[in-house]
Motif scaffolding. Structure first.
Motif, PDB file in Angstrom:
ATOM      1  N   GLY A 260      43.835  41.089  42.060  1.00  0.00           N
ATOM      2  CA  GLY A 260      44.965  42.008  41.862  1.00  0.00           C
ATOM      3  C   GLY A 260      44.670  43.240  41.024  1.00  0.00           C
TER       4      GLY A 260
ATOM      5  N   ARG B   2      44.509  35.966  49.746  1.00  0.00           N
ATOM      6  CA  ARG B   2      44.778  37.392  49.510  1.00  0.00           C
ATOM      7  C   ARG B   2      43.772  38.300  50.216  1.00  0.00           C
ATOM      8  NH1 ARG B   2      45.584  37.338  42.946  1.00  0.00           N
ATOM      9  NH2 ARG B   2      47.546  36.182  42.851  1.00  0.00           N
TER      10      ARG B   2
ATOM     11  N   GLU C 207      49.682  32.440  39.838  1.00  0.00           N
ATOM     12  CA  GLU C 207      51.098  32.205  40.130  1.00  0.00           C
ATOM     13  C   GLU C 207      51.984  33.359  39.696  1.00  0.00           C
ATOM     14  OE1 GLU C 207      52.053  28.329  38.643  1.00  0.00           O
ATOM     15  OE2 GLU C 207      50.744  27.385  40.128  1.00  0.00           O
ATOM     16  N   LEU C 208      51.386  34.510  39.520  1.00  0.00           N
ATOM     17  CA  LEU C 208      52.171  35.650  39.043  1.00  0.00           C
ATOM     18  C   LEU C 208      52.331  36.702  40.139  1.00  0.00           C
ATOM     19  CD1 LEU C 208      50.566  36.263  35.503  1.00  0.00           C
ATOM     20  CD2 LEU C 208      52.505  34.794  36.088  1.00  0.00           C
ATOM     21  N   ILE C 209      53.471  37.372  40.117  1.00  0.00           N
ATOM     22  CA  ILE C 209      53.626  38.531  40.992  1.00  0.00           C
ATOM     23  C   ILE C 209      53.086  39.745  40.217  1.00  0.00           C
ATOM     24  CG2 ILE C 209      55.563  37.639  42.358  1.00  0.00           C
ATOM     25  CD1 ILE C 209      57.422  39.354  40.549  1.00  0.00           C
ATOM     26  N   PRO C 210      52.725  40.833  40.914  1.00  0.00           N
ATOM     27  CA  PRO C 210      52.119  41.969  40.218  1.00  0.00           C
ATOM     28  C   PRO C 210      52.912  42.443  38.990  1.00  0.00           C
ATOM     29  CG  PRO C 210      51.913  42.277  42.576  1.00  0.00           C
ATOM     30  CD  PRO C 210      52.734  41.035  42.381  1.00  0.00           C
ATOM     31  N   GLU C 211      54.243  42.483  39.095  1.00  0.00           N
ATOM     32  CA  GLU C 211      55.048  42.953  37.945  1.00  0.00           C
ATOM     33  C   GLU C 211      54.782  42.102  36.700  1.00  0.00           C
ATOM     34  OE1 GLU C 211      56.327  42.600  40.988  1.00  0.00           O
ATOM     35  OE2 GLU C 211      56.685  44.728  41.373  1.00  0.00           O
ATOM     36  N   GLU C 212      54.614  40.789  36.918  1.00  0.00           N
ATOM     37  CA  GLU C 212      54.378  39.909  35.764  1.00  0.00           C
ATOM     38  C   GLU C 212      52.992  40.161  35.163  1.00  0.00           C
ATOM     39  OE1 GLU C 212      57.022  35.974  36.914  1.00  0.00           O
ATOM     40  OE2 GLU C 212      55.201  36.359  38.087  1.00  0.00           O
TER      41      GLU C 212
ATOM     42  N   THR D  75      46.244  35.247  37.399  1.00  0.00           N
ATOM     43  CA  THR D  75      47.282  35.834  38.263  1.00  0.00           C
ATOM     44  C   THR D  75      47.713  34.883  39.378  1.00  0.00           C
ATOM     45  OG1 THR D  75      45.794  36.819  39.922  1.00  0.00           O
ATOM     46  CG2 THR D  75      46.148  38.080  37.906  1.00  0.00           C
TER      47      THR D  75
END
Ligand code: S3P
Length: 174
Positions: free
Chosen positions: A17, A114, A155-160, A153
């Motif tokens: 990411g 991804r 389990e995170l979305i980009p904003e997180e 990353t």
């Protein structure tokens, strides 16, 4: 806000990411976004895949090295590095002279998901990309661990992820 305009340098394996997060961080801070692979393609007027297949990986690593020597003298940039820059420890040391280094991680399975529909990464253009991802991470993890800050990353979305990066940057600006 950032007090000094140090660089923010994102490291990590392909598909963790770096690019999307670097772009968003740059926008949030009004900094300059630099994608190392894009710079190398512009400077050499060749695609990364062509550089690998025509000139070889060693040549690509030397282009990465020269670019890093230039970038380590710059400031105000959010730099998304190529997944292999950590292999030369001097790269991390040089970028660290004027930058906050953050390494992004994800599990091999998530990296596979991804990256599986993309074709621009020569190292993953193989019969069994998941096995290749596992093998490369195994070889590289001790290098990635040398970076000061880490974010998983998986389990995170980009904003997180952006939020976590911001916390690290703010912490460094005190
Ligand atoms: C590489 C990662 C790629 C690119 C090249 C080699 C690597 O960059 O530099 O294909 O060795 O891990 P991204 O991590 O931006 O995909």
């Amino acid at each position: 806000m950032i007090l000094q305009m140090k660089n923010i340098v994102l490291y990590g394996f392909m598909g963790t990411g770096k690019s999307i997060v670097a772009k968003r961080i740059a926008k949030a801070y009004g900094m300059n976004y630099i994608e190392m692979d894009d710079e190398i393609e512009k400077d050499s007027e060749m695609s990364i895949s062509d550089i690998f297949s025509i000139k070889g990986e060693g040549y690509f690593r030397s282009l990465e090295r020269s670019l890093i020597q230039r970038l380590s003298k710059s400031d105000g940039n959010v730099i998304s590095t190529g997944g292999g820059v950590v292999l030369n420890e001097k790269n991390v040391i040089d970028l660290g002279k004027n930058g906050i280094g953050i390494c992004l991680w994800a599990t091999p399975e998530v990296i596979y998901e991804r990256t599986k529909d993309e074709e621009h990464r020569p190292l993953l253009n193989v019969k069994d990309p998941l096995a290749k991802i596992n093998g490369l991470i195994e070889k590289r993890k001790s290098y990635y661990k040398k970076v000061k800050y880490h974010i998983d990353t998986t389990e995170l979305i980009p904003e997180e992820v952006v939020e976590r990066v911001r916390e690290i940057v703010e912490e460094n600006s005190k």
